[in-house]
Design an enzyme around this catalytic site. Structure first.
Site, PDB file in Angstrom:
ATOM      1  N   VAL A  52       4.052-107.521 -57.870  1.00 25.49           N
ATOM      2  CA  VAL A  52       3.442-106.483 -57.040  1.00 25.49           C
ATOM      3  C   VAL A  52       1.918-106.571 -56.973  1.00 25.49           C
ATOM      4  O   VAL A  52       1.296-105.790 -56.252  1.00 25.49           O
ATOM      5  CB  VAL A  52       3.846-105.070 -57.531  1.00 25.49           C
ATOM      6  CG1 VAL A  52       5.323-104.836 -57.311  1.00 25.49           C
ATOM      7  CG2 VAL A  52       3.470-104.858 -58.990  1.00 25.49           C
ATOM      8  N   TYR A  53       1.307-107.492 -57.694  1.00 28.74           N
ATOM      9  CA  TYR A  53      -0.146-107.625 -57.615  1.00 28.74           C
ATOM     10  C   TYR A  53      -0.539-108.122 -56.221  1.00 28.74           C
ATOM     11  O   TYR A  53      -0.137-109.216 -55.813  1.00 28.74           O
ATOM     12  CB  TYR A  53      -0.683-108.583 -58.674  1.00 28.74           C
ATOM     13  CG  TYR A  53      -0.587-108.076 -60.102  1.00 28.74           C
ATOM     14  CD1 TYR A  53      -0.239-106.762 -60.386  1.00 28.74           C
ATOM     15  CD2 TYR A  53      -0.864-108.912 -61.181  1.00 28.74           C
ATOM     16  CE1 TYR A  53      -0.160-106.301 -61.693  1.00 28.74           C
ATOM     17  CE2 TYR A  53      -0.790-108.460 -62.488  1.00 28.74           C
ATOM     18  CZ  TYR A  53      -0.431-107.153 -62.739  1.00 28.74           C
ATOM     19  OH  TYR A  53      -0.358-106.702 -64.037  1.00 28.74           O
TER      20      TYR A  53
END
Length: 336
Positions: A52-53
């Protein structure tokens, strides 16, 4: 750069891990690749990211850089759990999502295996057995080498360890919690579980969102404009008003004093203190620029003496909660 084993496993990593949450956000691809190159040239081999970065862009940036590297010389860690889409199974630690998440991370990273795959959070909606059996199958399939967790309560980790042991499944060897000179809640329960069960601690936010870099001094009434503590830019740590008290300033004073005494930057001292704490394998350092990373890497190759370790530790001590304060008075205790 020195190297350590992750918990009780045979996985050996550099004593500082490079965190890449800035990649694709605060650092573009060119800057990110320069940071990676500098880290590796200094002897670092442990790189942490998550699906999710930057919406997966962090993994993609690493993947394009990784294509020009000797893959087996590096330890690549990523995480899964948080939502990666809008469908009902694009979230959590259930079998469907985990299998999809691992394959998606492998594609973005451009590799055929992940050295350390970590659950980004505990999933209260999925049976632990489903999660652990799925992870075990991913290891047996050769897609993942080792397993870890992040943001787990002590009982959640302990139960997972016990079930995996009973079932003969692959164990967790790493835990990635919030831990630094100020945020020390894990010392009460999570650290003892990790030390007892051979789980290496890989702390995130060792600089407490920049607080422990020396920019913050007693007497300040607000965060510097544009800093991470200006407004609500990092809700996982709280805001300025709720995070400033006498204990925080005591830690800040002690950090600045020790840094000045030994001729090191406050960031280097904060990292060195954390690296020398019981059970810690490798603090995760993030950077927006090569210059920031270079200062952090100055925390390697030396040690804080016992006097300064005690000074820093004492500044941030908190009263033990019940029943730990009660247990601490018992004469039947082992010396660590």
């Amino acid at each position: 750069m020195e190297y350590r084993y992750v918990g009780g496993s045979g996985l050996r990593v550099s004593e500082l891990c490079l965190g890449t949450m800035t990649f694709g956000n605060e650092a573009d691809e060119t800057a990110s690749h320069a940071i990676l190159d500098h880290y590796v040239s200094a002897g670092g081999d442990f790189i942490d990211t998550a699906d999710v970065y930057a919406g997966g862009v962090s993994e993609e940036i690493i993947g394009r850089w990784l294509a020009g590297q000797q893959r087996d010389a590096l330890v690549i860690a990523t995480k899964g759990f948080w939502a990666t889409g809008d469908a009902g199974n694009d979230h959590g630690a259930g079998r469907k999502h985990l299998i999809s998440a691992v394959h998606a991370s492998l594609r973005r990273l451009g590799t055929d295996y992940i050295d350390l795959y970590q659950l980004h959070c505990f999933d209260e909606t999925t049976p632990i057995e489903e999660t652990l059996s799925t992870l075990d199958n991913l290891v047996r399939a050769g897609l993942v080498r080792h397993l870890g967790v992040s943001n787990y309560a002590a009982w959640q980790l302990q139960k997972s360890v016990d079930i995996a042991r009973f079932r003969g499944w692959e164990p967790f060897v790493a835990a990635q919690p919030l831990y630094n000179l100020i945020d020390r809640e894990i010392e009460t329960e999570l650290v003892p579980v990790c030390r007892n069960e051979g789980v290496g601690i890989i702390p995130w936010s060792p600089m407490r969102g920049g607080w422990l870099t020396g920019k913050y001094r007693r007497g300040m009434t607000s965060a510097p404009a544009g800093s991470r503590w200006d407004g609500d830019k990092q809700p996982w740590l709280g805001n300025w008003q709720d995070s400033v008290d006498e204990r925080v300033w005591n830690v800040t004073d002690a950090l600045i004093d020790v840094a000045a005494t030994i001729g090191r930057s406050p960031a280097q001292v904060a990292l060195r203190w954390l690296a020398q704490r019981p059970g810690v394998t490798a603090p995760i350092v993030g950077a927006r620029t090569v210059e920031q990373l270079a200062d952090n890497l100055g925390a390697t190759g030396w040690s804080l003496d016992e006097k300064h370790m005690e000074q820093l530790t004492a500044a941030g001590e908190q009263p033990l909660p019940y029943p730990h304060a009660y247990i601490a008075r018992s004469p039947r205790r082992r010396t660590p």
